[in-house]
Motif scaffolding. Structure first.
Motif, PDB file in Angstrom:
ATOM      1  N   THR A  65      13.523  10.772  -1.779  1.00 29.11           N
ATOM      2  CA  THR A  65      12.179  10.212  -1.812  1.00 29.11           C
ATOM      3  C   THR A  65      12.091   8.733  -1.472  1.00 29.11           C
ATOM      4  OG1 THR A  65      12.439   9.923  -4.199  1.00 29.11           O
ATOM      5  CG2 THR A  65      11.321  11.916  -3.450  1.00 29.11           C
ATOM      6  N   ALA A  66      13.204   8.040  -1.324  1.00 26.36           N
ATOM      7  CA  ALA A  66      13.131   6.639  -0.894  1.00 26.36           C
ATOM      8  C   ALA A  66      12.478   6.501   0.484  1.00 26.36           C
ATOM      9  CB  ALA A  66      14.523   6.008  -0.898  1.00 26.36           C
ATOM     10  N   PRO A  67      12.712   7.422   1.446  1.00 20.63           N
ATOM     11  CA  PRO A  67      12.007   7.302   2.735  1.00 20.63           C
ATOM     12  C   PRO A  67      10.491   7.332   2.618  1.00 20.63           C
ATOM     13  CG  PRO A  67      13.855   8.807   2.944  1.00 20.63           C
ATOM     14  CD  PRO A  67      13.735   8.485   1.490  1.00 20.63           C
ATOM     15  N   PHE A  68       9.950   7.994   1.590  1.00 19.89           N
ATOM     16  CA  PHE A  68       8.501   8.034   1.415  1.00 19.89           C
ATOM     17  C   PHE A  68       7.951   6.628   1.202  1.00 19.89           C
ATOM     18  CE2 PHE A  68       4.954   8.173  -1.635  1.00 19.89           C
ATOM     19  CZ  PHE A  68       4.016   8.876  -0.882  1.00 19.89           C
ATOM     20  N   ILE A  69       8.562   5.883   0.279  1.00 14.19           N
ATOM     21  CA  ILE A  69       8.118   4.512   0.045  1.00 14.19           C
ATOM     22  C   ILE A  69       8.375   3.654   1.269  1.00 14.19           C
ATOM     23  CG2 ILE A  69       8.515   2.451  -1.351  1.00 14.19           C
ATOM     24  CD1 ILE A  69       8.956   4.172  -3.736  1.00 14.19           C
ATOM     25  N   GLY A  70       9.525   3.861   1.927  1.00  9.16           N
ATOM     26  CA  GLY A  70       9.846   3.078   3.114  1.00  9.16           C
ATOM     27  C   GLY A  70       8.818   3.246   4.218  1.00  9.16           C
ATOM     28  N   LEU A  71       8.370   4.464   4.454  1.00  5.74           N
ATOM     29  CA  LEU A  71       7.399   4.711   5.521  1.00  5.74           C
ATOM     30  C   LEU A  71       6.030   4.130   5.181  1.00  5.74           C
ATOM     31  CD1 LEU A  71       8.369   8.366   6.479  1.00  5.74           C
ATOM     32  CD2 LEU A  71       8.791   6.296   7.798  1.00  5.74           C
ATOM     33  N   LEU A  72       5.602   4.234   3.921  1.00  3.58           N
ATOM     34  CA  LEU A  72       4.321   3.650   3.541  1.00  3.58           C
ATOM     35  C   LEU A  72       4.347   2.125   3.636  1.00  3.58           C
ATOM     36  CD1 LEU A  72       3.065   5.764   0.505  1.00  3.58           C
ATOM     37  CD2 LEU A  72       2.359   5.871   2.880  1.00  3.58           C
ATOM     38  N   VAL A  73       5.435   1.513   3.193  1.00  2.00           N
ATOM     39  CA  VAL A  73       5.541   0.057   3.298  1.00  2.00           C
ATOM     40  C   VAL A  73       5.623  -0.366   4.758  1.00  2.00           C
ATOM     41  CG1 VAL A  73       6.981  -1.932   2.709  1.00  2.00           C
ATOM     42  CG2 VAL A  73       6.589  -0.148   1.022  1.00  2.00           C
ATOM     43  N   LEU A  74       6.309   0.410   5.583  1.00  3.32           N
ATOM     44  CA  LEU A  74       6.370   0.105   7.011  1.00  3.32           C
ATOM     45  C   LEU A  74       4.977   0.132   7.634  1.00  3.32           C
ATOM     46  CD1 LEU A  74       7.957  -0.383   9.638  1.00  3.32           C
ATOM     47  CD2 LEU A  74       8.207   2.100   9.836  1.00  3.32           C
ATOM     48  N   ALA A  75       4.149   1.104   7.237  1.00  6.15           N
ATOM     49  CA  ALA A  75       2.786   1.159   7.749  1.00  6.15           C
ATOM     50  C   ALA A  75       2.001  -0.091   7.349  1.00  6.15           C
ATOM     51  CB  ALA A  75       2.083   2.405   7.227  1.00  6.15           C
ATOM     52  N   GLY A  76       2.243  -0.602   6.143  1.00  5.80           N
ATOM     53  CA  GLY A  76       1.585  -1.833   5.731  1.00  5.80           C
ATOM     54  C   GLY A  76       2.074  -3.048   6.503  1.00  5.80           C
ATOM     55  N   MET A  77       3.358  -3.052   6.859  1.00 11.43           N
ATOM     56  CA  MET A  77       3.905  -4.174   7.627  1.00 11.43           C
ATOM     57  C   MET A  77       3.391  -4.195   9.063  1.00 11.43           C
ATOM     58  SD  MET A  77       7.899  -4.290   6.417  1.00 11.43           S
ATOM     59  CE  MET A  77       8.363  -4.695   4.739  1.00 11.43           C
ATOM     60  N   GLN A  78       3.077  -3.019   9.588  1.00 14.07           N
ATOM     61  CA  GLN A  78       2.659  -2.947  10.977  1.00 14.07           C
ATOM     62  C   GLN A  78       1.313  -3.617  11.218  1.00 14.07           C
ATOM     63  OE1 GLN A  78       4.471  -1.431  13.707  1.00 14.07           O
ATOM     64  NE2 GLN A  78       6.066  -1.705  12.175  1.00 14.07           N
ATOM     65  N   ILE A  79       0.496  -3.750  10.189  1.00 11.14           N
ATOM     66  CA  ILE A  79      -0.836  -4.333  10.382  1.00 11.14           C
ATOM     67  C   ILE A  79      -0.847  -5.837  10.117  1.00 11.14           C
ATOM     68  CG2 ILE A  79      -1.955  -2.159   9.782  1.00 11.14           C
ATOM     69  CD1 ILE A  79      -2.552  -3.286   7.043  1.00 11.14           C
ATOM     70  N   ILE A  80       0.289  -6.427   9.778  1.00 15.58           N
ATOM     71  CA  ILE A  80       0.356  -7.879   9.593  1.00 15.58           C
ATOM     72  C   ILE A  80       0.389  -8.536  10.966  1.00 15.58           C
ATOM     73  CG2 ILE A  80       1.681  -9.788   8.619  1.00 15.58           C
ATOM     74  CD1 ILE A  80       2.786  -7.901   6.539  1.00 15.58           C
ATOM     75  N   PRO A  81      -0.523  -9.450  11.280  1.00 10.04           N
ATOM     76  CA  PRO A  81      -0.518 -10.076  12.611  1.00 10.04           C
ATOM     77  C   PRO A  81       0.758 -10.866  12.859  1.00 10.04           C
ATOM     78  CG  PRO A  81      -2.589 -10.489  11.439  1.00 10.04           C
ATOM     79  CD  PRO A  81      -1.635  -9.918  10.442  1.00 10.04           C
TER      80      PRO A  81
END
Length: 339
Positions: free
Chosen positions: A194-210
């Protein structure tokens, strides 16, 4: 009349009442929203409200047998009130409940903490530009995509007495027996899955940082650690809180992984869900329902703490409210400019 200025009075606005839509909301929007949500609310009532009410009702009864006036054996359920809940803190049933409650809390805190740290590290690695990044993003989905029962069987094969884990360690640890080793086996298997679940959600949040934010920080002389502490973590905090909340709610209901990996009836890994299953398997539906209700209250309390105290915006209501306030302020400003 010539030479006399004529004043045109703007008609007064009707006072905001029950029939007047609030600023920023189109007429009939609330009625349409209720109409569109009604099928979802009906389904939620059938799959959540009814089973919950049924469980609470069942927890107030207990199966009993005895003799009637004619001397025949009778069996049935008798109303016992809160006796099933009182038994959670007394006798053998109370010991099992406290042990299961402790195991559930321990697994939740430990696994979610490790998953958060590992998931954040994976997100940081996947967010960087390097050759093979697409392959890494695809491969990290594999543990999360594997069904939990299959994952439990896989790790049970790894943790056998003659399995890969003991071969690498050069010892014979009884991973699937009672004791600390079984707890460690459950934690390793759960974090891997389940660590990849948190990793993918956090990655999605990082992608929207300008990217301009990081460029400005580099010009100001901020290093990687400074950017992580001052830019990345604060901006991904809402996404990270939601990911941690979802994982905690899932970990509190942990059942299938320890059940398949270690087995039922093991005191060291028995959780509240496993205890409720065992009670229902023994046809003690009253106590099983009491365990299930307590677990539901536990999960609800954790969710309320995250939403109210830590500020996890699960439903997006805060973001919608901010946009609505901005739209209302813009409408008011335009109305004032036209006066």
């Amino acid at each position: 009349m010539t030479g006399t200025a004529t004043l045109h009075r703007r008609p007064a606005r009707p006072p905001a009442g029950r029939g007047t839509p609030s600023p920023g909301r189109a007429p009939g929007e609330g009625r349409m929203a209720a109409l569109l949500l009604s099928p979802t609310l009906l389904v939620l009532a059938l799959v959540i409200a009814y089973p919950l009410i049924s469980a609470i009702h069942q927890s107030l009864y207990r199966a009993q047998s005895g003799l009637d006036a004619d001397g025949y054996v009778t069996e049935g359920e008798a109303f016992v009130g809160l006796a099933n809940y009182a038994d959670l803190f007394a006798g053998e049933s109370g010991q099992r409940f406290l042990n299961a409650f402790g195991n559930t809390t321990f697994f939740t805190v430990t696994t979610v903490l490790l998953e958060t740290l590992l998931g954040l590290a994976l997100a940081l690695a996947m967010n960087r530009a390097f050759k093979g990044r697409s392959f890494l993003r695809a491969s990290i989905l594999v543990p999360w995509a594997v069904p939990t029962a299959v994952s439990g069987l896989l790790w049970r094969w790894i943790f056998q007495s003659d399995g890969i884990a003991n071969s690498l360690l050069g010892s014979e640890v009884l991973w699937t027996a009672e004791g600390t080793a079984s707890k460690l086996a459950v934690i390793i298997a759960e974090v891997w899955k389940t660590a990849p679940f948190i990793g993918l959600l956090v990655l999605a949040g990082m992608q929207i940082i300008p990217g301009e934010v990081y460029e400005a920080a580099k010009i100001d002389g901020a290093g990687w650690w400074r950017q992580l502490a001052s830019i990345t973590l604060p901006l991904v905090k809402p996404t990270l809180l939601v990911a941690v909340l979802f994982r905690m709610l899932d970990a509190l209901r942990m059942f299938d992984l320890p059940f398949v990996l270690i087995g039922p009836g093991k005191e060291s890994v028995e959780t509240l869900s496993m205890l409720a299953w065992d009670e229902s398997n023994q046809l003690r539906y009253g106590s099983a329902s009491a365990f299930a209700v307590v677990l539901f209250l536990y999960v609800a309390a954790v969710a309320i703490v995250f939403v109210k105290v830590l500020g996890a915006d699960v439903t997006g209501a805060r973001q919608i409210g901010t946009k609505r306030k901005a739209r209302t302020a813009d409408t008011t400003e335009k109305a004032g400019a036209t006066r």
